[in-house]
Design an enzyme around this catalytic site. Structure first.
Site, PDB file in Angstrom:
ATOM      1  N   TRP A  98      17.249  -5.888  -2.283  1.00 50.47           N
ATOM      2  CA  TRP A  98      17.953  -5.720  -3.560  1.00 50.47           C
ATOM      3  C   TRP A  98      17.189  -4.788  -4.490  1.00 50.47           C
ATOM      4  O   TRP A  98      17.797  -3.972  -5.191  1.00 50.47           O
ATOM      5  CB  TRP A  98      18.232  -7.073  -4.225  1.00 50.47           C
ATOM      6  CG  TRP A  98      19.049  -7.962  -3.335  1.00 50.47           C
ATOM      7  CD1 TRP A  98      18.675  -9.151  -2.791  1.00 50.47           C
ATOM      8  CD2 TRP A  98      20.385  -7.710  -2.845  1.00 50.47           C
ATOM      9  NE1 TRP A  98      19.681  -9.645  -2.002  1.00 50.47           N
ATOM     10  CE2 TRP A  98      20.730  -8.784  -2.008  1.00 50.47           C
ATOM     11  CE3 TRP A  98      21.297  -6.664  -3.017  1.00 50.47           C
ATOM     12  CZ2 TRP A  98      21.969  -8.857  -1.364  1.00 50.47           C
ATOM     13  CZ3 TRP A  98      22.529  -6.739  -2.372  1.00 50.47           C
ATOM     14  CH2 TRP A  98      22.848  -7.832  -1.555  1.00 50.47           C
ATOM     15  N   ASP A 165      16.897  -8.968 -12.402  1.00 51.40           N
ATOM     16  CA  ASP A 165      17.995  -9.466 -11.578  1.00 51.40           C
ATOM     17  C   ASP A 165      17.629 -10.895 -11.175  1.00 51.40           C
ATOM     18  O   ASP A 165      16.729 -11.114 -10.369  1.00 51.40           O
ATOM     19  CB  ASP A 165      18.125  -8.559 -10.347  1.00 51.40           C
ATOM     20  CG  ASP A 165      19.152  -9.046  -9.336  1.00 51.40           C
ATOM     21  OD1 ASP A 165      19.792 -10.077  -9.571  1.00 51.40           O
ATOM     22  OD2 ASP A 165      19.295  -8.374  -8.292  1.00 51.40           O
ATOM     23  N   LYS A 189      25.689 -16.895  -6.421  1.00 52.31           N
ATOM     24  CA  LYS A 189      24.477 -17.462  -5.827  1.00 52.31           C
ATOM     25  C   LYS A 189      24.139 -18.827  -6.420  1.00 52.31           C
ATOM     26  O   LYS A 189      23.592 -19.662  -5.733  1.00 52.31           O
ATOM     27  CB  LYS A 189      23.293 -16.508  -5.987  1.00 52.31           C
ATOM     28  CG  LYS A 189      23.498 -15.125  -5.355  1.00 52.31           C
ATOM     29  CD  LYS A 189      23.354 -15.115  -3.844  1.00 52.31           C
ATOM     30  CE  LYS A 189      23.876 -13.843  -3.177  1.00 52.31           C
ATOM     31  NZ  LYS A 189      23.373 -12.598  -3.749  1.00 52.31           N
TER      32      LYS A 189
END
Ligand SMILES: *Cc1c(COP(=O)(O)O)cnc(C)c1O
Length: 353
Positions: A98, A165, A189
């Site tokens: 990511w 993030d 998530k």
């Protein structure tokens, strides 16, 4: 019987949330939540509640932050962050897939300084001891690395705006969220279904870049329209609101953090004790409390183990293709009982082997 869902995302949510969400599809103040106008009083209330709950959980109410629920996923934030904040250069910590994707997008807008990377060991640790230059526009990192199973436990201290993030560990543990200037998290998530992303941004970091920003990608436009510049993802926002309500009613992050720690300790203890398994992450302090990655020491047990956990009603335990092995994602809604079920299967394999 419902399965024990260890999937990395979209992920398990509380049963109570599923029930309320299902009921609202059929009847939400005499209409379906799927057919109400996003401009209706009923939905404006949902949006406000969701925004307020997000700020409340992060302890950021009345501290100059705004909460937005936008579409486009966390991946959209990789570029929106840079579009809105990157004037000349930005610092990024590279802890995996990511981060790599976020860096790629940021490079379209300016220079990226990779302050450190754990790529040399397939991202099985969190780099430490790096310095963030004081002349960058912001510092960006991920708190939790969903794929590799590493997690930054401490909040860094830097002299530039801090952008993070938190897609895969938002609302799972206490942090000093006031150290952060922009936090984003894809809902699927730990917060809700796929389709919306929470952005919590300190307003005074915005409006400083010289480029023109397309309206849909401009945080200030979304703030000026209270997150309703265009039709927001109504249902994902509603379900996220229900999950945040569930968390609040039960005692908030403090409550869930204790349970998350118990669950993670249970499974990590077994990974360490049971000689058939080994953890993927090099240093124990870097181990994620959300995504627990591990391998079989001897691949010969693979078929037996896979058959056993599937028969025990476990879903989603296979590791990401870039890591292999196994990944037990244990988000907020996963119960201690489900974690115990996994441990029981691991012990059973030991008896059989
Ligand atoms: C899943 C994930 C993403 C990507 O989210 P999308 O909503 O699919 O764009 C980004 N960052 C982290 C840490 C993730 O776990």
């Amino acid at each position: 019987m419902l399965k024990h869902n260890f999937s990395a995302g979209p992920c398990i949510l509380p049963q109570e949330v599923f029930k309320k969400a299902a009921a609202a599809v059929l009847n939400f103040n005499d209409l379906s939540i799927l057919e109400i106008s996003h401009r209706s009083k009923d939905f404006v209330e949902v949006m406000e509640k969701a925004q307020n709950l997000a700020l409340e959980h992060l302890d950021l109410t009345d501290k100059g932050y705004k909460a937005l629920f936008l579409g486009g996923g966390a991946s959209m934030q990789f570029l929106m962050v840079a579009y809105n904040l990157l004037e000349s250069k930005a610092a990024y910590l590279n802890t995996g897939t990511w981060s790599t994707k976020a860096i790629k997008e940021a490079k379209l807008f300016g220079d990226v300084i990779e302050v450190a990377s754990s790529k040399d060991q397939n991202f099985n640790y969190i780099p430490k001891g790096y310095t963030v230059p004081s002349d960058v526009d912001y510092f960006h990192f991920q708190t939790n690395n969903t794929i590799f199973g590493t997690q930054l436990k401490d909040d860094p201290t830097v002299s530039v705006p801090m952008v993070c993030d938190m897609s895969s560990d938002i609302f799972s543990r206490k942090r000093d969220f006031s150290k952060y200037d922009l936090i984003y998290a894809g809902a699927q998530k730990n917060m809700g279904p796929a389709g919306t992303t929470l952005i919590v941004v300190k307003e005074d970091i915005l409006g400083k870049v010289s480029r023109s920003i397309p309206s849909m990608l401009d945080y200030q436009v979304h703030i000026s329209k209270d997150s309703m510049f265009n039709t927001p993802p109504v249902f994902p926002i509603y379900v996220s609101m229900l999950t945040m309500e569930w968390l609040k009613d039960n005692g908030g992050i403090e409550w869930i953090e204790k349970i998350n720690n118990e669950k993670a300790a249970l499974v990590y203890d077994e990974i360490d004790r049971n000689e058939l398994f080994e953890g993927f992450v090099a240093n124990k302090e870097d181990r994620s409390m959300m995504n627990l990655t591990f391998n079989l020491v001897n691949e010969d047990h693979k078929d037996t183990f896979n058959k056993m956990w599937q028969e025990a009603g476990i879903n989603g335990l296979n590791g990401h293709r870039s890591v292999g092995g196994y990944r037990a994602s244990m988000y907020n809604a996963l119960t201690l009982e489900s974690a115990q079920t996994l441990v029981d299967v691991m012990k059973e394999l030991e008896r059989k082997a």
